[in-house]
Design a protein around this motif. Structure first.
Motif, PDB file in Angstrom:
ATOM      1  N   GLY A 206       0.827  -1.200   0.000  1.00 50.53           N
ATOM      2  CA  GLY A 206       0.000   0.000   0.000  1.00 50.53           C
ATOM      3  C   GLY A 206       0.858   1.245   0.000  1.00 50.53           C
ATOM      4  O   GLY A 206       2.010   1.221   0.444  1.00 50.53           O
ATOM      5  N   ALA A 207       0.311   2.344  -0.516  1.00 46.57           N
ATOM      6  CA  ALA A 207       1.010   3.629  -0.525  1.00 46.57           C
ATOM      7  C   ALA A 207      -0.024   4.725  -0.267  1.00 46.57           C
ATOM      8  O   ALA A 207      -1.085   4.751  -0.905  1.00 46.57           O
ATOM      9  CB  ALA A 207       1.714   3.856  -1.853  1.00 46.57           C
ATOM     10  N   PHE A 208       0.291   5.614   0.680  1.00 45.57           N
ATOM     11  CA  PHE A 208      -0.681   6.602   1.140  1.00 45.57           C
ATOM     12  C   PHE A 208      -0.068   7.996   1.156  1.00 45.57           C
ATOM     13  O   PHE A 208       1.120   8.168   1.447  1.00 45.57           O
ATOM     14  CB  PHE A 208      -1.160   6.257   2.554  1.00 45.57           C
ATOM     15  N   GLY A 209      -0.906   8.973   0.881  1.00 47.74           N
ATOM     16  CA  GLY A 209      -0.478  10.350   1.030  1.00 47.74           C
ATOM     17  C   GLY A 209      -0.547  10.802   2.476  1.00 47.74           C
ATOM     18  O   GLY A 209       0.133  11.751   2.878  1.00 47.74           O
ATOM     19  N   ASP A 210      -1.359  10.114   3.271  1.00 43.77           N
ATOM     20  CA  ASP A 210      -1.541  10.434   4.686  1.00 43.77           C
ATOM     21  C   ASP A 210      -0.792   9.397   5.519  1.00 43.77           C
ATOM     22  O   ASP A 210      -1.098   8.201   5.473  1.00 43.77           O
ATOM     23  CB  ASP A 210      -3.035  10.417   5.021  1.00 43.77           C
ATOM     24  N   ARG A 211       0.182   9.838   6.294  1.00 41.94           N
ATOM     25  CA  ARG A 211       0.979   8.911   7.088  1.00 41.94           C
ATOM     26  C   ARG A 211       0.127   8.138   8.101  1.00 41.94           C
ATOM     27  O   ARG A 211       0.418   6.977   8.418  1.00 41.94           O
ATOM     28  CB  ARG A 211       2.097   9.667   7.813  1.00 41.94           C
ATOM     29  N   GLU A 229       7.333  -2.233   7.639  1.00 41.18           N
ATOM     30  CA  GLU A 229       7.853  -0.882   7.822  1.00 41.18           C
ATOM     31  C   GLU A 229       7.158   0.094   6.886  1.00 41.18           C
ATOM     32  O   GLU A 229       6.498  -0.299   5.916  1.00 41.18           O
ATOM     33  CB  GLU A 229       9.360  -0.858   7.553  1.00 41.18           C
ATOM     34  N   ILE A 230       7.320   1.372   7.211  1.00 43.73           N
ATOM     35  CA  ILE A 230       6.856   2.452   6.336  1.00 43.73           C
ATOM     36  C   ILE A 230       8.081   3.085   5.695  1.00 43.73           C
ATOM     37  O   ILE A 230       9.043   3.450   6.382  1.00 43.73           O
ATOM     38  CB  ILE A 230       6.063   3.509   7.125  1.00 43.73           C
ATOM     39  N   ARG A 231       8.053   3.196   4.387  1.00 42.34           N
ATOM     40  CA  ARG A 231       9.157   3.817   3.653  1.00 42.34           C
ATOM     41  C   ARG A 231       8.629   5.059   2.940  1.00 42.34           C
ATOM     42  O   ARG A 231       7.623   4.995   2.227  1.00 42.34           O
ATOM     43  CB  ARG A 231       9.764   2.834   2.648  1.00 42.34           C
ATOM     44  N   GLU A 232       9.308   6.155   3.153  1.00 45.99           N
ATOM     45  CA  GLU A 232       8.887   7.411   2.530  1.00 45.99           C
ATOM     46  C   GLU A 232       9.454   7.514   1.119  1.00 45.99           C
ATOM     47  O   GLU A 232      10.630   7.239   0.888  1.00 45.99           O
ATOM     48  CB  GLU A 232       9.353   8.601   3.369  1.00 45.99           C
ATOM     49  N   LYS A 233       8.582   7.902   0.197  1.00 41.81           N
ATOM     50  CA  LYS A 233       8.987   8.085  -1.192  1.00 41.81           C
ATOM     51  C   LYS A 233       8.469   9.432  -1.687  1.00 41.81           C
ATOM     52  O   LYS A 233       7.555  10.015  -1.094  1.00 41.81           O
ATOM     53  CB  LYS A 233       8.418   6.970  -2.077  1.00 41.81           C
ATOM     54  N   THR A 234       9.035   9.879  -2.771  1.00 43.64           N
ATOM     55  CA  THR A 234       8.557  11.111  -3.403  1.00 43.64           C
ATOM     56  C   THR A 234       7.835  10.746  -4.683  1.00 43.64           C
ATOM     57  O   THR A 234       8.403  10.091  -5.566  1.00 43.64           O
ATOM     58  CB  THR A 234       9.720  12.061  -3.720  1.00 43.64           C
ATOM     59  N   TYR A 242       3.770   7.516   1.580  1.00 46.25           N
ATOM     60  CA  TYR A 242       4.167   6.601   2.650  1.00 46.25           C
ATOM     61  C   TYR A 242       3.789   5.174   2.232  1.00 46.25           C
ATOM     62  O   TYR A 242       2.609   4.809   2.221  1.00 46.25           O
ATOM     63  CB  TYR A 242       3.491   6.992   3.958  1.00 46.25           C
ATOM     64  N   ALA A 243       4.809   4.405   1.878  1.00 47.13           N
ATOM     65  CA  ALA A 243       4.593   3.038   1.395  1.00 47.13           C
ATOM     66  C   ALA A 243       4.750   2.049   2.542  1.00 47.13           C
ATOM     67  O   ALA A 243       5.696   2.141   3.332  1.00 47.13           O
ATOM     68  CB  ALA A 243       5.583   2.709   0.284  1.00 47.13           C
TER      69      ALA A 243
END
Length: 275
Positions: A206-211, A229-234, A242-243
């Motif tokens: 999953g990937a979200f704009g809201d952490r 884990e949560i990995r931050e991407k641009t 937030y993946a």
């Protein structure tokens, strides 16, 4: 002989039919069965007509549902006919109280799962069967485990079970097959182990704009799985995404297998990522 890196040579043209020859049920008859149907199934099995054999054993089970022998023969018949889902269902229906039949069913279940490349689940079943300390089918369990771990890229564990097979069963059919695999360089069939890399892989589910949304999924998955884990991407729009990533695998194939077996039903759009 093996190299220091545990290099394995394998003749993969040896089919699961060879393993079935080692592991086919050994009962001369099943005392609880309707002997006509049971012997009919055995006759079809001996003729190589595995689908008809499975049908005979299935009908026999319907008449004598408490007979684990017919269930076991039916499971191996489905295996030989490459009907692995049916084989798995039959093997799983054999009760633990049936003793040696249950042990054989666990080995058969492990082999059926292996044929579907569900190696993790297959290994659990095979190791469970070996833990019962029965000699029957032990050589087949060792052989299948060394093969599965090789396919998973775990050369150390593969060598461990190959060593047990060679030490405990020097004259078994499976040992002769393994010896043939080890001599494969002469036939130009050397099997190269998976490439070693420092990269690790995970399954993005999953990937979200809201952490906060990512954290909710993270908390849910951590109840069932390690290495979440949560990995931050641009993103393409330069915004932070937030993946949520599950798993930490040394090869991409392991991550893909985990995703298919453990996550695929819920997360249809998962992707394998390199960390």
């Amino acid at each position: 002989m093996r190299s220091e890196q545990g290099l394995r040579f394998s003749v993969w043209s040896s089919s699961i039919a060879f393993i079935l020859a080692c592991c086919a049920p050994l009962f001369a008859e099943s005392p609880l069965s309707s002997q006509g149907l049971f012997k009919e199934g055995q006759r079809f099995y001996a003729m190589g007509d595995y689908a008809r054999a499975a049908a005979s054993f299935t009908r026999n089970v319907q008449e004598t549902p408490s007979d684990p022998g017919s269930l076991l023969w039916g499971g191996f018949s489905y295996m030989a006919a490459s009907q692995y889902d049916s084989a798995i269902a039959v093997f799983q229906s054999i009760p633990g109280a049936s003793g040696i039949v249950f042990l054989k069913a666990q080995v058969g279940l492990g082999m059926a799962l292996s044929a579907q490349r569900k190696y993790t689940e297959a290994n659990i079943r095979l190791i469970q069967a070996l833990s019962l300390n029965e000699t029957a089918f032990r050589s087949s369990g060792y052989y299948q485990l060394q093969k599965n771990f090789w396919e998973m890229g775990n050369i150390e564990k593969s060598d461990e079970y190959a060593g047990k097979l060679l030490l405990e069963f020097p004259h078994a059919l499976e040992t002769r097959l393994l010896a043939k695999e080890l001599s494969a360089p002469a036939q130009g069939l050397a099997r190269v182990p998976p490439a070693i890399t420092n990269a690790t892989f995970g399954v993005q589910v999953g990937a979200f704009g809201d952490r906060a949304n990512a954290k909710r999924l993270l908390a849910e998955l951590r109840v069932r799985y390690h290495h979440v884990e949560i990995r931050e991407k641009t993103g393409n729009d330069k915004k932070t995404v937030y993946a949520v990533v599950v798993g930490d695998f040394d090869v991409r194939e392991k991550a893909a297998q985990f995703a298919q077996e453990k996550l695929g039903e819920r997360f249809k759009a998962y992707i394998i990522i390199e960390k």
